[in-house]
Write a protein that holds these residues in place. Sequence first.
Motif, PDB file in Angstrom:
ATOM      1  N   GLU A 728      22.777  49.525  15.498  1.00 31.64           N
ATOM      2  CA  GLU A 728      23.291  48.931  14.403  1.00 31.64           C
ATOM      3  C   GLU A 728      22.855  47.188  14.379  1.00 31.64           C
ATOM      4  O   GLU A 728      22.407  46.746  13.630  1.00 31.64           O
ATOM      5  N   MET A 729      22.275  46.961  15.875  1.00 30.00           N
ATOM      6  CA  MET A 729      21.722  45.593  15.991  1.00 30.00           C
ATOM      7  C   MET A 729      20.154  45.537  15.631  1.00 30.00           C
ATOM      8  O   MET A 729      19.454  44.620  15.289  1.00 30.00           O
ATOM      9  N   PHE A 730      19.841  46.794  16.166  1.00 30.72           N
ATOM     10  CA  PHE A 730      18.272  46.929  16.234  1.00 30.72           C
ATOM     11  C   PHE A 730      17.689  47.087  14.702  1.00 30.72           C
ATOM     12  O   PHE A 730      16.518  47.066  14.632  1.00 30.72           O
ATOM     13  N   LEU A 731      18.565  47.482  13.952  1.00 29.42           N
ATOM     14  CA  LEU A 731      18.267  47.888  12.567  1.00 29.42           C
ATOM     15  C   LEU A 731      17.437  46.668  11.546  1.00 29.42           C
ATOM     16  O   LEU A 731      16.614  46.923  11.022  1.00 29.42           O
ATOM     17  N   GLY A 732      17.865  45.387  12.026  1.00 24.44           N
ATOM     18  CA  GLY A 732      17.107  44.233  11.605  1.00 24.44           C
ATOM     19  C   GLY A 732      18.060  43.028  11.679  1.00 24.44           C
ATOM     20  O   GLY A 732      19.048  43.190  12.131  1.00 24.44           O
ATOM     21  N   ASN A 743      17.405  58.299  11.504  1.00 25.95           N
ATOM     22  CA  ASN A 743      16.474  58.829  12.320  1.00 25.95           C
ATOM     23  C   ASN A 743      15.845  58.132  13.547  1.00 25.95           C
ATOM     24  O   ASN A 743      15.532  58.551  14.399  1.00 25.95           O
ATOM     25  N   GLY A 744      16.095  56.482  13.293  1.00 29.64           N
ATOM     26  CA  GLY A 744      15.502  55.604  14.192  1.00 29.64           C
ATOM     27  C   GLY A 744      16.521  55.689  15.632  1.00 29.64           C
ATOM     28  O   GLY A 744      16.060  55.128  16.587  1.00 29.64           O
ATOM     29  N   ILE A 745      17.519  56.246  15.481  1.00 30.39           N
ATOM     30  CA  ILE A 745      18.512  56.191  16.614  1.00 30.39           C
ATOM     31  C   ILE A 745      18.114  56.773  18.194  1.00 30.39           C
ATOM     32  O   ILE A 745      18.533  55.844  18.839  1.00 30.39           O
ATOM     33  N   GLY A 747      15.574  56.122  19.506  1.00 31.35           N
ATOM     34  CA  GLY A 747      14.677  55.077  20.236  1.00 31.35           C
ATOM     35  C   GLY A 747      15.679  54.391  21.248  1.00 31.35           C
ATOM     36  O   GLY A 747      15.371  54.079  22.309  1.00 31.35           O
ATOM     37  N   VAL A 748      16.795  53.938  20.463  1.00 31.48           N
ATOM     38  CA  VAL A 748      17.717  53.040  21.359  1.00 31.48           C
ATOM     39  C   VAL A 748      18.647  53.778  22.306  1.00 31.48           C
ATOM     40  O   VAL A 748      18.764  53.552  23.577  1.00 31.48           O
ATOM     41  N   HIS A 749      18.598  55.203  22.028  1.00 35.95           N
ATOM     42  CA  HIS A 749      19.347  55.917  22.899  1.00 35.95           C
ATOM     43  C   HIS A 749      18.473  56.418  24.154  1.00 35.95           C
ATOM     44  O   HIS A 749      18.820  56.297  25.118  1.00 35.95           O
ATOM     45  N   LYS A 750      17.073  56.610  23.889  1.00 32.21           N
ATOM     46  CA  LYS A 750      16.176  56.541  25.148  1.00 32.21           C
ATOM     47  C   LYS A 750      16.447  55.633  25.691  1.00 32.21           C
ATOM     48  O   LYS A 750      16.235  55.600  27.091  1.00 32.21           O
ATOM     49  N   PHE A 751      16.294  54.439  25.229  1.00 32.33           N
ATOM     50  CA  PHE A 751      16.349  52.928  26.087  1.00 32.33           C
ATOM     51  C   PHE A 751      17.606  53.067  27.050  1.00 32.33           C
ATOM     52  O   PHE A 751      17.336  52.732  28.020  1.00 32.33           O
ATOM     53  N   LEU A 752      18.556  53.469  26.326  1.00 32.76           N
ATOM     54  CA  LEU A 752      19.754  53.237  27.392  1.00 32.76           C
ATOM     55  C   LEU A 752      19.595  54.321  28.589  1.00 32.76           C
ATOM     56  O   LEU A 752      20.134  54.165  29.533  1.00 32.76           O
ATOM     57  N   ARG A 753      19.284  55.658  28.034  1.00 29.29           N
ATOM     58  CA  ARG A 753      18.887  56.682  29.282  1.00 29.29           C
ATOM     59  C   ARG A 753      17.787  55.872  30.342  1.00 29.29           C
ATOM     60  O   ARG A 753      18.117  56.188  31.568  1.00 29.29           O
ATOM     61  N   LYS A 754      16.678  55.305  29.743  1.00 29.88           N
ATOM     62  CA  LYS A 754      15.808  54.756  30.622  1.00 29.88           C
ATOM     63  C   LYS A 754      16.436  53.633  31.554  1.00 29.88           C
ATOM     64  O   LYS A 754      16.220  53.834  32.934  1.00 29.88           O
ATOM     65  N   THR A 755      17.226  52.914  30.865  1.00 26.91           N
ATOM     66  CA  THR A 755      17.997  51.947  31.777  1.00 26.91           C
ATOM     67  C   THR A 755      18.645  52.650  32.711  1.00 26.91           C
ATOM     68  O   THR A 755      18.809  52.282  33.921  1.00 26.91           O
ATOM     69  N   TRP A 756      19.665  53.486  32.535  1.00 24.52           N
ATOM     70  CA  TRP A 756      20.418  54.440  33.555  1.00 24.52           C
ATOM     71  C   TRP A 756      19.440  54.721  34.646  1.00 24.52           C
ATOM     72  O   TRP A 756      19.853  54.610  35.787  1.00 24.52           O
TER      73      TRP A 756
END
Length: 928
Positions: A728-732, A743-745, A747-756
């Motif tokens: 929601e924050m990344f949207l703009g 559709n874009g979600i 990207g951020v989910h991947k980011f959280l997994r990468k962080t993990w």
Amino acid sequence: MEYNFKAIEQKWQKQWVDNKTYKVEIDKNRPKFYVLDMFPYPSGAGLHVGHPLGYIASDIYSRFKRSNGFNVLHPMGYDAYGLPAEQYAIQTGQHPQITTDTNLKRYREQLDKIGFCYDWDREIRTCDPEYYHWTQWAFIQMFNSYYCNQAKKAAPITELVEAFNAVGTQGLDVACTEELEFTADEWKAKSETEQQEILLNYRLAYLADTMVNWCPALGTVLANDEVKEGISVRGGHPVEQKVMRQWLLRVSAYSERLLEGLDKVDWSDSLKEIQRNWIGKSEGAQMKFKVKDSDIVMDIFTTRADTVFGVTFMVLAPESDLTPLLTQPEQKEAVDAYIQQTKKRTERERQAEVDKVTGVFTGSYAINPLSGEEVPIWVGDYVLAGYGTGAVMAVPGHDSRDFKFARQFNLPIVQVVIPEGEEATDPATWEDSKDSKAGTVINSDFLNGLSVPEAIAKTKEYIREKKVGDVKVNYRLRDAIFSRQRYWGEPFPVYYKDNLPQMVDEADLPVQLPEIDKFLPTEQGEPPLGRAKNWVYKDAYPLELNTMPGFAGSSAYYLRYMDPKNDTALVGKEANEYWQDVDLYIGGTEHATGHLIYSRFWNKFLYDLGYVVKEEPYKKLINQGMIQGRSNFVYRINGTNKFVSLNLKDQYETTAIHVDVNIVSNDVLDTEKFKNWNPEYKNAEFILEDGKYVCGWAVEKMSKSMFNVVNPDDIIEDFGADTLRLYEMFLGPLEQSKPWDTNGIDGVHKFLRKTWRLFLNANEEFEISEEKATKDELKVLHKTIKKITEDIEKFSFNTCVSAFMICVNELGSLKCNKLEILDPLTVLLAPFAPHLAEELWSLLGHENTVCDAQWPEFVASHLVESTFSYPVSFNGKMRFKLEMPVDAPNNEIEEAVRNHQSSQKWLEGKTVRKIIIVPKKIINVVVG
RNA sequence: GCUCGAGUGGUGGAAUUGGUAGACACGCAAGACUUAAAAUCUUGUGUCCAUUAGGACGUGCGGGUUCAAGUCCCGCCUCGAGUACCA
């Protein structure tokens, strides 16, 4: 170890509740910070993905402030009274309390899943008697107060009564509905009833016969901000004008202070501008026009005192009190007919037919106080009864509405101002009036030759001297109509004795909403409360049948959160002195002319009486943008059950049909799901492109009928709350409207997994190194600390998310799993993804909640570099890069540029005119 | 009509005081791993020209200021929001 967001989120949401992590108490050792969301009206539809946007932003900010040592108050509650629950009750007979409770429960479930840091012990509901006790209490205080224009504040009405007893209205300068004049003796001679009737003219909460916006479909009156373009905001029903006896709040008394206060608050310019326009201050002159052969004097208001010599007629509003008085017998029939005709038109029709000029002559004449000229007095519905004095001096030469009226009825037009750069011309040849305020005055006796502003000033001076008028400020802001003919609202603490309104004793508050059998008006046309049994006070006196409007409960709710359980005051002194005001308020811009005006008024009133310490309730205000829907379409070939993919549709005659966005992924339709979606499409056939059915799309309002509603619960189910928050924050930008596109979600989910995964070793086990961090790793961390800290303060949350992505990408390539880096990174991430951060924080061995972890400190020395890679441009175009020591003197840099191999091509056959070196920025070589 | 705000790739959007336009993502394309798919990873991706090297053009349109303009100034266009016989 997978990133199991479901387990993590459930675990921590439970822990937060069990440990009362978000409970807040007064703590004088820490500075306070108050973050408030505009509380929601719990509608039956539940939350869609657009609603939590502002809540997520305020939640991030609250957590950030807490980590920085502030004692953060971040409460939530419900604006629980409202029309939809009542209308549902009318249709189904179900009590609105039941509907409201059900919706509220659903809201709470949805909110809880997102992981907000609300202190739910402070929850308030406007329909709770414990709460509306204080709404009623405030109303009583308003009833018992008047507004002194000299002291610029509210004061007890008893002081006014004393003044009447001593000197009558002599020297009186107070806010009132109508200017009255009487002596002390006259006052004392009046009956109790007469005196009470007069006091209503001054009370801040008063009963009056007034022109109201009546909505027949809703069976109730509406405030000005609840009507847009002659249509009710809720429901979209037509609204008409009608005189009714109603409660009003004298908001207009505070016009100037509401305007001035805007300079002291940190709100967006656009919102301030909306409020300024709504208050609508205009400075001008009020002038007296005597009526020929009569004692009557017409008061008129004008901002163009310079044009008085151009007055050729006067116009009264049809509803003006003067209209019947000035109508001559021979014109009576025509005037009456005209008034009847205008009454029949609804507000909407009147607005839609702005160009239609109508009016009628009264038969009377007024005398121009400056020229002594006699001009006819007309009635016309382009003059509004509610603004100024309900009468205008018409200057057809320099006001386009007066011009149209003059042309329609063949009234004379005189030119008294020559606009800059023009000559005087014959008004008969004009297409329109000359409204310009830049020009020179003519045909105006002692004003001739002056500029417009000079002439305005001189006229004002003249009319004061000759006592034919005065300087006057007018406001567009009207008093707020406070009665609603509804059931589901706060009852008034009012009963009637001899038909006079009396306030219920404060000790008897709250006056509880009674039970009734049906939620409709009575057969006699009384409001629903007319059905209540024993709806009387002290066994004898009938209670008020109206209820309060929606904005009543939301006007002071922010004060109640400070001290929600106090049963002796709206807010206790200690709590109010500690929490003061709202430091950050986040909500929609749709409340600009409603709640945000009323709430400021209400608060200023309480401030005047010494009940609260701050004059302005909301220090900083941010309007989150609307999240729009992104609809998908399929294209049916007309007359068939065949659907053609987007890029082939032009070969056929097709009709676009909305399709549920939840069965579309990246604009590709799941054709099997589509067939099951609606029985009508069970046997649908498809014309595909590249084996896919591609849908069209458009940005529209998010609504059920467009099948573009996305539910936060579904997103949380698939990706988790942390992903939802981040996305929601990344949207703009927060304040910008933007479409939701699931559709874009990824990207951020991947980011959280990468962080993990940063915290895991090659065997997918949690493993953290105690090794000292390298210079590069520290640089990545501190660059991120700086960026995140600055951007949160700017409410630029979208760039925060991208900064996190850059950080994690870089740490990933550095293969960094060091405690020295990941520990502070977890704290940075906590406001955004609190569940994941808590889990990591506890895995890192901390016992406390990450909410209380100290915000990491930015150390600038980690970012210091010894060289800088200069972009070298020739005539402003970047050509190549040049690495130089940061402390290299200009002549060295110049030489390096001149000698650089890549420069030769650009220097060939040209002379270097200048080399501009901006240290640590850019080098520009000017050649020619 | 008036007031305010905004126009940047296929999409959402980045870009301190004017200083490398397109960060970060989505999507798309190619590849790796896989029987296959998913997941993951790698590479590319503003437009046009060019095999490459490279070049030209590019932030709604037209002018201007400047060594340098998405950013500042002037004039337009389009969209959005608020408000409207407010005298």
